[in-house]
Scaffold this active site. Structure first.
Site, mmCIF file in Angstrom:
data_model
loop_
_atom_site.group_PDB
_atom_site.id
_atom_site.type_symbol
_atom_site.label_atom_id
_atom_site.label_comp_id
_atom_site.label_asym_id
_atom_site.label_seq_id
_atom_site.Cartn_x
_atom_site.Cartn_y
_atom_site.Cartn_z
ATOM 1 N N LYS A 174 0.797 -1.232 0.000
ATOM 2 C CA LYS A 174 0.000 0.000 0.000
ATOM 3 C C LYS A 174 0.833 1.287 0.000
ATOM 4 O O LYS A 174 0.388 2.311 -0.498
ATOM 5 C CB LYS A 174 -0.957 0.005 1.201
ATOM 6 N N ASP A 191 -9.918 3.055 2.420
ATOM 7 C CA ASP A 191 -10.068 2.413 3.739
ATOM 8 C C ASP A 191 -10.699 3.375 4.751
ATOM 9 O O ASP A 191 -11.629 3.006 5.476
ATOM 10 C CB ASP A 191 -8.702 1.955 4.269
#
Ligand code: ATR
Length: 280
Positions: free
Chosen positions: A70, A106
């Site tokens: 990420k 997220d």
């Protein structure tokens, strides 16, 4: 049916075989009759650059990026949206014409999950944990206008570090607190981002118990296995409203789907596919 016109999206991670995203996205594509397919790609770190550049050259429309890529993926992008830049992590890529843009869904996922119950604007929030998930949730909550943030972490230095980073990037002052001195009477939202109580450690003692909670509190655990963690059971005992970890998972996917297709998929279709995959 996959034809010559089918568009491809997917997820890149290492490992990736346990990802819950393919069934959610594919169920929504089928439901909406969108000619897309979502597939997992197992890519170790040494192949990440080639994989991202290759995906662009292959005309792939979008990718989710998961552990451990990420942060590393950011260097291969042409553009990174505001929240992802602040968080320092990207979980969604969109490939257009000649550009790769990164997003982080997220934090948005966590906020949308909580907002099924309560608007986060002007609320007082306590986050437990100061790792990657806490970062995403904290920055997004502040972007959405919360009034007050307290961070409780086993290692206080890590919470201090997150608070300093938030202060320097957003001019927002958070408080760092010890679990022992947590006081939730005036707290509106309590979020667990630690793995305490996650399968196979369901019996681990929750970091906060019911005596400290109250019925006006909204309690979110980002753990989705088990669905009802010890922490959420404590919350129920106190009369607080609870948000389980499947919600964040669903909404981060819904947001990625919207980024790729421009279409808002039905949340119920994502939820149903996720529950079926989890065997619930
Ligand atoms: P993630 O990306 O899921 O947030 P992470 O970056 O490893 O994962 O962060 C895990 C968080 O859970 C950390 O805040 C960690 O606390 P430390 O900073 O003290 O390591 C917290 N955590 C993990 N196990 C814990 C435990 N048994 N009790 C309390 N906190 C715990």
């Amino acid at each position: 049916m996959i034809t010559g016109k089918t568009a491809l999206v997917g997820i890149v991670g290492d490992p990736v075989e346990h990802s819950l995203s393919p069934p959610m996205h594919n169920a929504a594509f089928q439901h909406l009759k969108l000619d897309y397919v979502y597939v997992p790609f197992h890519v170790p770190a040494k192949n990440l650059e080639n994989a991202i550049k290759g995906a662009k050259d292959m005309g792939i429309k979008g990718l989710n990026i998961t552990i451990p890529h990420k942060t590393a993926v950011i260097r291969y992008l042409d553009e990174v949206d505001q929240a992802a830049q602040l968080i320092g992590a990207v979980n969604t890529l969109k490939f257009t014409e000649d550009k790769i843009k990164g997003y982080n869904t997220d934090g948005v996922g966590a906020v949308k999950a909580i907002e099924e119950i309560i608007t986060v604007k002007d609320k007082k929030v306590v986050i437990m944990g100061a790792g990657g998930a806490a970062r995403a949730v904290a920055f997004q909550l502040i972007l959405n206008g919360i009034q007050k943030l307290s961070i409780a972490n086993r290692t206080p230095e890590k919470a201090e570090q997150l608070a300093r980073d938030i202060k320097s990037k957003l001019e927002f002052s958070s408080r760092v607190v010890n679990f022992s001195e947590l006081e939730l009477t005036s707290t509106d939202i309590l979020i667990n981002t630690t793995p305490v109580g996650m399968h196979p450690h369901e019996d681990q003692k929750p970091l906060v118990t019911s005596e400290m909670m109250h019925p006006e509190l909204v309690v979110n655990d980002i753990i989705y296995n088990p669905l009802r963690t010890g922490f959420l059971k404590e919350a129920e005992d106190s009369g607080a409203k609870t948000v389980n970890g499947t919600k964040m998972l669903v909404y981060q996917g819904v947001e990625a789907f919207r980024i790729w297709t421009g279409v808002n998929p039905p949340v119920e279709v994502f939820t149903e596919a996720l529950m079926e995959t989890l065997g619930k």
